[in-house]
Design a protein around this motif. Sequence first.
Motif, short mmCIF file in Angstrom:
data_model
loop_
_atom_site.label_atom_id
_atom_site.label_comp_id
_atom_site.label_asym_id
_atom_site.label_seq_id
_atom_site.Cartn_x
_atom_site.Cartn_y
_atom_site.Cartn_z
N LEU A 76 0.81 -1.22 0.00
CA LEU A 76 0.00 0.00 0.00
C LEU A 76 0.84 1.27 0.00
O LEU A 76 0.31 2.36 -0.23
N HIS A 77 2.13 1.15 0.31
CA HIS A 77 3.04 2.29 0.27
C HIS A 77 4.43 1.76 -0.10
O HIS A 77 4.87 0.74 0.46
N ARG A 131 7.52 2.93 0.46
CA ARG A 131 8.68 3.13 1.33
C ARG A 131 9.03 1.92 2.20
O ARG A 131 10.20 1.59 2.35
N HIS A 152 -2.13 3.39 9.47
CA HIS A 152 -0.80 3.40 8.86
C HIS A 152 -0.43 2.03 8.28
O HIS A 152 0.74 1.64 8.29
N ARG A 191 0.74 -0.55 5.74
CA ARG A 191 1.64 -0.37 4.59
C ARG A 191 1.70 -1.61 3.69
O ARG A 191 1.79 -1.48 2.47
N MET A 232 7.60 4.96 9.31
CA MET A 232 8.18 4.31 8.13
C MET A 232 9.71 4.29 8.12
O MET A 232 10.35 4.45 7.08
#
Length: 325
Positions: free
Chosen positions: A29-30, A32, A95, A97, A117
């Motif tokens: 989903l992200h 980083r 949050h 990820r 992160m």
Amino acid sequence: MPELPEVEVVRRGLARWVTGTTIDDVEVLHPRPVRRHEAGIDDFVSRLSGVTVLDAVRRGKFLWLTLDSGEALLAHLGMSGQLLLEAPDAPDEKHLRVRLGLTGGSGRELRFVDQRMFGGLAVVGMVKTPDGGPGGLGGVPDDEVPTGLPEEPAGEGPVQGEYGAGEALLPQPVAHIARDALDPALDTDLLAARLKRRETGLKRALLDQTLISGIGNIYADEALWRARLHYDRPTDKLNRPTLNRLLADVQNVMREALAQGGTSFDSLYVDVNGQSGYFERGLDAYGREGEACHRCGTQIRRESFMNRSSFFCPKCQPKPRAGRS
């Protein structure tokens, strides 16, 4: 940042509930949190899809899932990373990820949640351990269920293998990390010799993950308080009885913290079921500036140290005079 006890609590939860499951769906989903997987997100997804988890293993603050592909899913929690087991229909965390769908276990999915992160996941290759011993601690004790885990499903649980046993392999990025204080394969003679050669302050040495891993600011301060040693005591002046006492105190404070689920000062550290640890209630030095020493009554002092703080009792832990061990 989570230290050995906190990471071990998470690892045991993963070993109990994820071992034997197959990863059947991967959603990033992200980008980083998977930045350390240099081949990119698509490769990360393809390497995890359809693999079976053999065990959850830890060395120091690093943990990884060994996979039947011969690789490992390496995780570092950083400052705020969480590995949570949730029902697939549970609401997404703010949050969230990375999401890993699992089959063959308790019907939950594995979620990597990370507010700041600094942590991350990567699929990496395995290398032989330098000393030929197991790569790290795996499995879970037969008589221990980690605090806060969900009830065991009907039938035998997914735990496989013997607690502590493992192959002489570890993820390549972890190859430089030393064995930790609770590792049965820790060579104390080698550690003593390396400390003598390092010629640095004692707390700096304890925080050096290439000397002994898993110790961070909290447990360094707690162990040094128990051992009555100042954080800046020169390592080359330590005699063997003093080192043995310090190592025993490091091990004892970590075992006590582990038994209480680790140390949680806020909601950022939790186990796989979202539960916080309670060891902060038993701290003797860390975070207690101005409070009375539990041993002598002197006020605990805080001093700046390596862009962080050291907490100690100036009476119980006096700075040594030059030439003293």
